[in-house]
Design an enzyme around this catalytic site. Structure first.
Site, mmCIF file in Angstrom:
data_model
loop_
_atom_site.group_PDB
_atom_site.id
_atom_site.type_symbol
_atom_site.label_atom_id
_atom_site.label_comp_id
_atom_site.label_asym_id
_atom_site.label_seq_id
_atom_site.Cartn_x
_atom_site.Cartn_y
_atom_site.Cartn_z
ATOM 1 N N LYS A 176 0.816 -1.215 0.000
ATOM 2 C CA LYS A 176 0.000 0.000 0.000
ATOM 3 C C LYS A 176 0.848 1.263 0.000
ATOM 4 C CE LYS A 176 -4.416 -1.530 1.881
ATOM 5 N NZ LYS A 176 -5.401 -1.382 2.952
ATOM 6 N N LYS A 206 -12.985 -3.071 -6.248
ATOM 7 C CA LYS A 206 -13.812 -1.867 -6.213
ATOM 8 C C LYS A 206 -13.173 -0.721 -6.974
ATOM 9 C CE LYS A 206 -11.770 -0.012 -2.064
ATOM 10 N NZ LYS A 206 -11.405 -0.792 -0.901
ATOM 11 N N LYS A 212 -8.097 -9.899 -9.759
ATOM 12 C CA LYS A 212 -9.142 -10.000 -8.743
ATOM 13 C C LYS A 212 -10.255 -8.985 -9.000
ATOM 14 C CE LYS A 212 -8.711 -10.387 -4.019
ATOM 15 N NZ LYS A 212 -8.020 -10.325 -2.719
#
Ligand code: TRP
Length: 345
Positions: free
Chosen positions: A114, A209, A206
């Site tokens: 991240k 969102k 994957k």
């Protein structure tokens, strides 16, 4: 000491809940309520480790709550609440900041991913995130945690923190009558076949969102027509379906759609292929449209109804928070005694 069995898990209110969240997490939460006392938390404190637009954060918190309800979690029997309403999460997290070692956090792969190249510029909260997650679980002395593959390392860290707390404060824990260990070692629950739901546009990625194309995912708020259209447009290959799982190996899109069918229908890919082996995608997709609309359509419409009633949603969260606080408050009192903080009695 035997700890009371209790399930805790959290979902971040960061927008666009989709089929991956549903099959990967929420259906598991629903199933666990038959066997355990469960606490399901909308983790808004975790969400702000990266920037969240304030009105959107509120909307997303209510939307995740609506999803829990629409999918069938019983808010009377279980506890559904949002993290920021129970101050003990942050309070215990501070104690854990002083238990966990820098070296432990430096190994966290999710932080590395991240933070990327911009490490100097990410929030301190993003780095300390796993300590807060440990506090979420341990403030209820939860014993079981349904988590996906990506959260397993964080759960191991929670176990290490529980262990070190128990060892560091052993004398005090004993002196206060808590026996040999104050915190349990929370265990991951991985149920059923791991359902990794992939993008409908690219079977090697994957479902996410943040993927720009809305056609890549089925959102839990999608209505029946939208769901049907997305399934019909999902990427496939020109071959007929194989009769054995082996035949899905080099066919990521076929594998994904068969996997989704199996998960929604509570069966295995092998069972789906024994029914549809040899069929063309046109036939299989018609069946998948029917199944998806039957299973997800009602959830979408219930969620729509619920998010239009924030007063009701907020009352669920307030009730859950009060019940969660009662448990967390007891733990925190004990932790203060164990650590040596003078407190109001
Ligand atoms: N970190 C989890 C995620 O991003 C969410 C979470 C926060 C959680 N606290 C938790 C999950 C405690 C399980 C237990 O998915």
């Amino acid at each position: 000491m035997a700890f009371k069995e209790r399930v805790f898990s959290g979902v971040q209110p960061t927008g666009n809940l989709h089929l991956g969240n549903y099959l990967g997490a929420i259906t598991k939460f629903v199933a666990l309520q038959d066997t355990y006392d469960c606490i399901y938390c909308v983790v808004d404190l975790h969400a702000i480790t990266v920037w969240q637009d304030p009105p959107e954060l509120m909307r997303n918190t209510r939307e995740v709550t609506a999803a829990f309800l629409a999918c069938g979690i019983d808010p009377k029997k279980q506890i559904i609440f949002n993290q920021s309403q129970v101050a003990e999460h942050a309070e215990l997290a501070w104690v854990f900041n002083c238990v966990a070692r820098l070296g432990w956090l430096n190994r966290m792969t999710q932080f590395k991913e991240k933070a990327g190249k911009d490490r100097e510029n990410v929030s301190v909260g993003l780095y300390a995130y796993p300590n807060l997650m440990a506090a979420d679980i341990l403030v209820y002395r939860a014993t079981h945690v349904p988590v996906g593959e990506d959260q397993k390392q964080h759960l191991e860290l929670a176990r290490d923190i529980a262990q070190k707390f128990n060892v560091d404060f052993a004398t005090s824990i004993h002196a206060h009558g808590y026996g040999d260990a104050f915190f349990p070692q929370p265990e991951p629950i991985i149920q059923g076949p791991a359902t990794r739901v992939m993008s409908l546009r690219d079977g090697s990625k994957k479902m996410s969102k943040s993927e720009p194309s809305d056609y890549s995912r089925i959102n839990l708020t999608d209505d029946a027509d939208t769901i049907a259209q997305k399934v019909r447009k999902a990427k496939t290959d020109p071959e007929a379906l194989p009769s054995e799982e082996e035949g899905l190996k080099a066919r990521p899109e076929a594998d994904n759609l068969v996997g989704i069918y199996a998960a929604l229908n509570n069966t295995t890919k092998a069972a789906v292929l024994s029914e549809f082996g040899g069929a063309q995608f046109s036939t299989f997709k018609m069946a998948l449209v029917d199944l998806s609309v039957a299973k997800l359509g009602p959830i979408g419409s219930e969620m729509k109804k619920l998010v239009q009633d924030p007063v009701y949603i907020d009352s669920i969260l307030a009730d859950g928070s009060a019940r969660a606080s009662a448990i967390a408050g007891e733990t925190m009192k004990a932790v203060k005694d164990i650590v040596g903080f003078v407190r109001r009695s």
